[in-house]
Design a protein around this motif. Structure first.
Motif, PDB file in Angstrom:
ATOM      1  N   THR A   1      19.765  -7.326 -41.371  1.00  0.00           N
ATOM      2  CA  THR A   1      19.463  -8.756 -41.372  1.00  0.00           C
ATOM      3  C   THR A   1      17.980  -8.971 -41.082  1.00  0.00           C
ATOM      4  OG1 THR A   1      21.684  -9.222 -40.574  1.00  0.00           O
ATOM      5  CG2 THR A   1      20.062 -10.984 -40.388  1.00  0.00           C
TER       6      THR A   1
ATOM      7  N   ARG B   1      16.012  -7.967 -44.136  1.00  0.00           N
ATOM      8  CA  ARG B   1      16.205  -8.936 -45.202  1.00  0.00           C
ATOM      9  C   ARG B   1      15.391 -10.202 -44.932  1.00  0.00           C
ATOM     10  NH1 ARG B   1      21.403  -9.017 -45.021  1.00  0.00           N
ATOM     11  NH2 ARG B   1      21.623 -10.964 -43.894  1.00  0.00           N
ATOM     12  N   LEU B   2      15.358 -10.658 -43.685  1.00  0.00           N
ATOM     13  CA  LEU B   2      14.596 -11.865 -43.343  1.00  0.00           C
ATOM     14  C   LEU B   2      13.087 -11.635 -43.445  1.00  0.00           C
ATOM     15  CD1 LEU B   2      16.649 -13.247 -40.327  1.00  0.00           C
ATOM     16  CD2 LEU B   2      16.537 -14.133 -42.667  1.00  0.00           C
ATOM     17  N   ARG B   3      12.650 -10.436 -43.192  1.00  0.00           N
ATOM     18  CA  ARG B   3      11.215 -10.117 -43.296  1.00  0.00           C
ATOM     19  C   ARG B   3      10.809  -9.883 -44.743  1.00  0.00           C
ATOM     20  NH1 ARG B   3       7.667 -11.018 -39.643  1.00  0.00           N
ATOM     21  NH2 ARG B   3       6.617  -9.059 -39.837  1.00  0.00           N
ATOM     22  N   GLY B   4      11.774  -9.802 -45.638  1.00  0.00           N
ATOM     23  CA  GLY B   4      11.463  -9.596 -47.035  1.00  0.00           C
ATOM     24  C   GLY B   4      11.275  -8.155 -47.411  1.00  0.00           C
ATOM     25  N   LEU B   5      11.633  -7.252 -46.533  1.00  0.00           N
ATOM     26  CA  LEU B   5      11.460  -5.836 -46.804  1.00  0.00           C
ATOM     27  C   LEU B   5      12.615  -5.258 -47.603  1.00  0.00           C
ATOM     28  CD1 LEU B   5      10.076  -4.775 -43.325  1.00  0.00           C
ATOM     29  CD2 LEU B   5       8.799  -5.205 -45.420  1.00  0.00           C
ATOM     30  N   GLU B   6      13.745  -5.879 -47.558  1.00  0.00           N
ATOM     31  CA  GLU B   6      14.894  -5.416 -48.317  1.00  0.00           C
ATOM     32  C   GLU B   6      15.455  -6.598 -49.075  1.00  0.00           C
ATOM     33  OE1 GLU B   6      17.682  -3.414 -45.920  1.00  0.00           O
ATOM     34  OE2 GLU B   6      19.134  -3.216 -47.530  1.00  0.00           O
ATOM     35  N   PRO B   7      15.620  -6.467 -50.353  1.00  0.00           N
ATOM     36  CA  PRO B   7      16.098  -7.624 -51.122  1.00  0.00           C
ATOM     37  C   PRO B   7      17.519  -7.996 -50.732  1.00  0.00           C
ATOM     38  CG  PRO B   7      16.007  -5.674 -52.505  1.00  0.00           C
ATOM     39  CD  PRO B   7      15.391  -5.305 -51.190  1.00  0.00           C
ATOM     40  N   SER B   8      17.752  -9.250 -50.642  1.00  0.00           N
ATOM     41  CA  SER B   8      19.071  -9.763 -50.311  1.00  0.00           C
ATOM     42  C   SER B   8      19.946  -9.737 -51.558  1.00  0.00           C
ATOM     43  CB  SER B   8      18.945 -11.190 -49.792  1.00  0.00           C
ATOM     44  OG  SER B   8      20.212 -11.775 -49.692  1.00  0.00           O
TER      45      SER B   8
ATOM     46  N   ARG C   1      19.934 -13.281 -53.071  1.00  0.00           N
ATOM     47  CA  ARG C   1      18.704 -13.927 -53.558  1.00  0.00           C
ATOM     48  C   ARG C   1      18.655 -13.861 -55.082  1.00  0.00           C
ATOM     49  NH1 ARG C   1      12.858 -11.654 -52.370  1.00  0.00           N
ATOM     50  NH2 ARG C   1      13.461 -11.743 -50.224  1.00  0.00           N
TER      51      ARG C   1
ATOM     52  N   LYS D   1      16.471 -14.325 -58.559  1.00  0.00           N
ATOM     53  CA  LYS D   1      15.070 -14.252 -58.991  1.00  0.00           C
ATOM     54  C   LYS D   1      14.640 -15.612 -59.521  1.00  0.00           C
ATOM     55  CE  LYS D   1      14.377  -9.505 -60.261  1.00  0.00           C
ATOM     56  NZ  LYS D   1      13.997  -8.607 -61.348  1.00  0.00           N
ATOM     57  N   LYS D   2      13.502 -16.050 -59.047  1.00  0.00           N
ATOM     58  CA  LYS D   2      12.960 -17.321 -59.530  1.00  0.00           C
ATOM     59  C   LYS D   2      12.079 -17.021 -60.739  1.00  0.00           C
ATOM     60  CE  LYS D   2      12.832 -19.755 -55.182  1.00  0.00           C
ATOM     61  NZ  LYS D   2      12.007 -20.478 -54.227  1.00  0.00           N
TER      62      LYS D   2
END
Length: 162
Positions: A13, A16-23, A26, A28-29
């Motif tokens: 968790t 994932r919150l730090r952006g180091l592991e993709p959720s 999530r 893709k935008k």
């Protein structure tokens, strides 16, 4: 780190919150691409332009053309008026559409008055943006005895020089 069984839930968790592991949740935008026509491939205007074209567009948009045209007229006066004429004359002023040309002698100034139409048409042909509408020819710049603090109205004495 792709193996979730080895990493505790709190750590995954955190990553994932730090952006180091993709959720896994999530999405893709996608960047929305705006096609303005100018940047489209194979559209007109995409070819590279020469430096001369870029500079002429800049001078036209900045409003420098009349001033640059006047300076070109002065710079190339010997081509406009002819080599013989240019050796005895020079443009000295351009005011309100009238180009003032100073000659070495009054004889040259008088001769140029007869050639006024020819010189003016050549100026208009080569430099239409200069704004020259008329030409005025003057003789050499000599001191005048009629002006100054000691000038006397009227004819004055005629025996001064002899």
């Amino acid at each position: 780190m792709s193996d979730d069984a080895e990493i505790p839930e709190t750590m995954s968790t955190y990553l994932r919150l730090r952006g180091l592991e993709p959720s896994p949740y999530r999405k893709k935008k996608r960047r929305r691409r705006v096609d303005d026509g100018e940047n489209a491939p194979f559209s007109p205007g995409r070819d590279p332009r020469g430096l001369g074209d870029v500079i002429s567009a800049l001078t036209r948009s900045a409003g420098w053309e009349p001033q640059l045209s006047r300076e070109d007229l002065v710079r190339t006066w010997d081509e406009v008026a002819g080599a013989d004429t240019a050796a005895h004359t020079r443009p000295v002023a351009l005011d309100a559409g009238t180009l003032t040309v100073q000659a070495d002698s009054t004889a040259w100034a008088k001769q140029l008055q007869f050639m006024r139409a020819q010189i003016l048409s050549e100026i208009l042909r080569r430099f239409p943006e200069a704004g020259v509408e008329a030409i005025r020819f003057v003789g050499p710049d000599v001191p005048s005895w009629k002006w100054g603090p000691r000038a006397v109205p009227g004819r004055g004495p005629r025996d001064t020089y002899g």
